[in-house]
Scaffold this motif. Structure first.
Motif, mmCIF file in Angstrom:
data_model
loop_
_atom_site.group_PDB
_atom_site.id
_atom_site.type_symbol
_atom_site.label_atom_id
_atom_site.label_comp_id
_atom_site.label_asym_id
_atom_site.label_seq_id
_atom_site.Cartn_x
_atom_site.Cartn_y
_atom_site.Cartn_z
ATOM 1 N N ALA A 200 27.205 -23.587 62.354
ATOM 2 C CA ALA A 200 27.589 -22.171 62.323
ATOM 3 C C ALA A 200 26.415 -21.295 61.883
ATOM 4 O O ALA A 200 26.212 -20.201 62.404
ATOM 5 N N ALA A 201 25.642 -21.785 60.929
ATOM 6 C CA ALA A 201 24.533 -20.986 60.390
ATOM 7 C C ALA A 201 23.284 -21.032 61.264
ATOM 8 O O ALA A 201 22.573 -20.034 61.380
ATOM 9 N N PHE A 202 23.003 -22.193 61.870
ATOM 10 C CA PHE A 202 21.716 -22.375 62.555
ATOM 11 C C PHE A 202 21.846 -22.718 64.040
ATOM 12 O O PHE A 202 20.829 -22.819 64.726
ATOM 13 N N SER B 190 22.128 -25.355 65.636
ATOM 14 C CA SER B 190 21.832 -26.756 65.934
ATOM 15 C C SER B 190 20.775 -27.249 64.946
ATOM 16 O O SER B 190 20.202 -26.465 64.193
ATOM 17 N N LYS B 191 20.515 -28.522 65.015
ATOM 18 C CA LYS B 191 19.409 -29.088 64.232
ATOM 19 C C LYS B 191 18.099 -28.435 64.681
ATOM 20 O O LYS B 191 17.248 -28.106 63.843
ATOM 21 N N ASP B 192 17.940 -28.227 65.990
ATOM 22 C CA ASP B 192 16.744 -27.553 66.500
ATOM 23 C C ASP B 192 16.605 -26.146 65.925
ATOM 24 O O ASP B 192 15.498 -25.714 65.600
ATOM 25 N N GLY B 193 17.731 -25.443 65.817
ATOM 26 C CA GLY B 193 17.694 -24.096 65.262
ATOM 27 C C GLY B 193 17.248 -24.087 63.818
ATOM 28 O O GLY B 193 16.451 -23.239 63.404
ATOM 29 N N LEU B 194 17.762 -25.041 63.046
ATOM 30 C CA LEU B 194 17.347 -25.161 61.649
ATOM 31 C C LEU B 194 15.877 -25.544 61.563
ATOM 32 O O LEU B 194 15.125 -24.999 60.749
ATOM 33 N N TYR B 195 15.444 -26.469 62.408
ATOM 34 C CA TYR B 195 14.041 -26.891 62.423
ATOM 35 C C TYR B 195 13.128 -25.703 62.740
ATOM 36 O O TYR B 195 12.110 -25.505 62.063
ATOM 37 N N ALA B 196 13.510 -24.916 63.744
ATOM 38 C CA ALA B 196 12.688 -23.760 64.120
ATOM 39 C C ALA B 196 12.570 -22.774 62.962
ATOM 40 O O ALA B 196 11.480 -22.241 62.696
ATOM 41 N N ARG B 197 13.667 -22.549 62.245
ATOM 42 C CA ARG B 197 13.627 -21.647 61.076
ATOM 43 C C ARG B 197 12.758 -22.230 59.966
ATOM 44 O O ARG B 197 11.995 -21.510 59.327
ATOM 45 N N ALA B 198 12.884 -23.544 59.725
ATOM 46 C CA ALA B 198 12.080 -24.198 58.688
ATOM 47 C C ALA B 198 10.596 -24.133 59.046
ATOM 48 O O ALA B 198 9.762 -23.826 58.196
ATOM 49 N N LEU B 199 10.275 -24.424 60.295
ATOM 50 C CA LEU B 199 8.876 -24.373 60.736
ATOM 51 C C LEU B 199 8.331 -22.951 60.632
ATOM 52 O O LEU B 199 7.205 -22.745 60.171
ATOM 53 N N GLN B 200 9.135 -21.960 61.003
ATOM 54 C CA GLN B 200 8.680 -20.571 60.911
ATOM 55 C C GLN B 200 8.427 -20.178 59.460
ATOM 56 O O GLN B 200 7.421 -19.539 59.150
ATOM 57 N N GLY B 201 9.325 -20.565 58.564
ATOM 58 C CA GLY B 201 9.121 -20.280 57.144
ATOM 59 C C GLY B 201 7.862 -20.940 56.611
ATOM 60 O O GLY B 201 7.096 -20.343 55.852
ATOM 61 N N TYR B 202 7.646 -22.174 57.018
ATOM 62 C CA TYR B 202 6.445 -22.908 56.587
ATOM 63 C C TYR B 202 5.190 -22.186 57.085
ATOM 64 O O TYR B 202 4.246 -21.981 56.318
ATOM 65 N N CYS B 203 5.183 -21.809 58.354
ATOM 66 C CA CYS B 203 4.021 -21.130 58.925
ATOM 67 C C CYS B 203 3.772 -19.782 58.253
ATOM 68 O O CYS B 203 2.621 -19.445 57.939
ATOM 69 N N ASP B 204 4.834 -19.019 58.038
ATOM 70 C CA ASP B 204 4.687 -17.722 57.372
ATOM 71 C C ASP B 204 4.089 -17.887 55.978
ATOM 72 O O ASP B 204 3.171 -17.146 55.593
ATOM 73 N N ASP B 205 4.584 -18.870 55.229
ATOM 74 C CA ASP B 205 4.061 -19.126 53.877
ATOM 75 C C ASP B 205 2.594 -19.543 53.935
ATOM 76 O O ASP B 205 1.770 -19.067 53.148
ATOM 77 N N LEU B 206 2.275 -20.435 54.853
ATOM 78 C CA LEU B 206 0.911 -20.939 54.998
ATOM 79 C C LEU B 206 -0.066 -19.802 55.267
ATOM 80 O O LEU B 206 -1.111 -19.695 54.618
ATOM 81 N N ILE B 207 0.273 -18.943 56.188
ATOM 82 C CA ILE B 207 -0.615 -17.843 56.573
ATOM 83 C C ILE B 207 -0.749 -16.836 55.436
ATOM 84 O O ILE B 207 -1.846 -16.366 55.134
ATOM 85 N N GLU B 208 0.349 -16.550 54.753
ATOM 86 C CA GLU B 208 0.299 -15.613 53.629
ATOM 87 C C GLU B 208 -0.586 -16.142 52.499
ATOM 88 O O GLU B 208 -1.421 -15.421 51.961
#
Length: 191
Positions: free
Chosen positions: A46-48, A50-68
């Motif tokens: 319901a929130a994400f 799919s597993k892919d949707g959650l993965y994409a959000r996790a990867l995006q958060g990781y990338c945003d943090d890394l770049i910042e």
């Protein structure tokens, strides 16, 4: 009437990020995710979506943090060489301290190379890293810390590739001295 969500999706994304970093996409099953996140399968979907949707959000958060963090570290250092040495040494330290944790960006690039959405996320993140490094190198050149005949864009591409290589080598559990020597060699490119 739908029940209100009983978990914080942002916290769930952070927890999932750690699982994906440590185990990769394929070894992080939906049951493992729901157990770690403390939510039901229905709530995850319901929130994400799919597993892919959650993965994409996790990867995006990781990338945003890394770049910042990269941008902040390169802006607050006293000079570029010192800032880069500190950044690269930190990668060596964290990589050798917990090699199983790994870099989610490297895992994504290698494990999900056939997934178009993941490949695009990785490409965008790598371009952002390259841009942050290019700007830091241009600032250093303007301050006289980098020779005028050096190309900030070329050096940024080299350093972007080198950083990812450090992550890969850290996961192979090479000796810390090996990686420290590699950092010293990489910094010679600034001479």
């Amino acid at each position: 009437m739908a029940r209100p969500r009983e978990f914080d999706p942002d916290v769930a994304v952070r927890q999932a990020m750690e699982l994906f970093r440590r185990h990769g996409y394929h070894a992080t099953s939906v049951p493992r995710l729901t157990a770690q996140l403390g939510i039901g399968t229905g709530s995850l979907y319901a929130a994400f979506g799919s597993k892919d949707g959650l993965y994409a959000r996790a990867l995006q958060g990781y990338c945003d943090d890394l770049i910042e963090v990269l941008d902040q570290d390169l802006r607050t250092g006293s000079d570029l060489r010192t800032a880069l040495r500190g950044l690269l040494t930190s990668l060596v330290t964290t990589g050798t301290a917990d090699p199983e944790r790994g870099c989610l960006l490297v895992r994504a690039a290698t494990e999900r190379a056939s997934h178009e959405g993941t490949v695009e996320q990785v490409r965008v993140a790598m371009t952002a890293v390259e841009n942050v490094l290019t700007e830091a190198l241009r600032r250093a050149q303007a301050r006289g810390e980098l020779r005028a005949d050096h190309s900030p864009a070329e050096l940024a591409r080299f350093l972007t590739s080198f950083v990812q290589g450090l992550h890969v080598m850290g996961q192979t559990r090479v000796d810390r001295d090996f990686l420290a020597d590699a950092v010293t060699g990489a910094l010679r490119a600034l001479d």
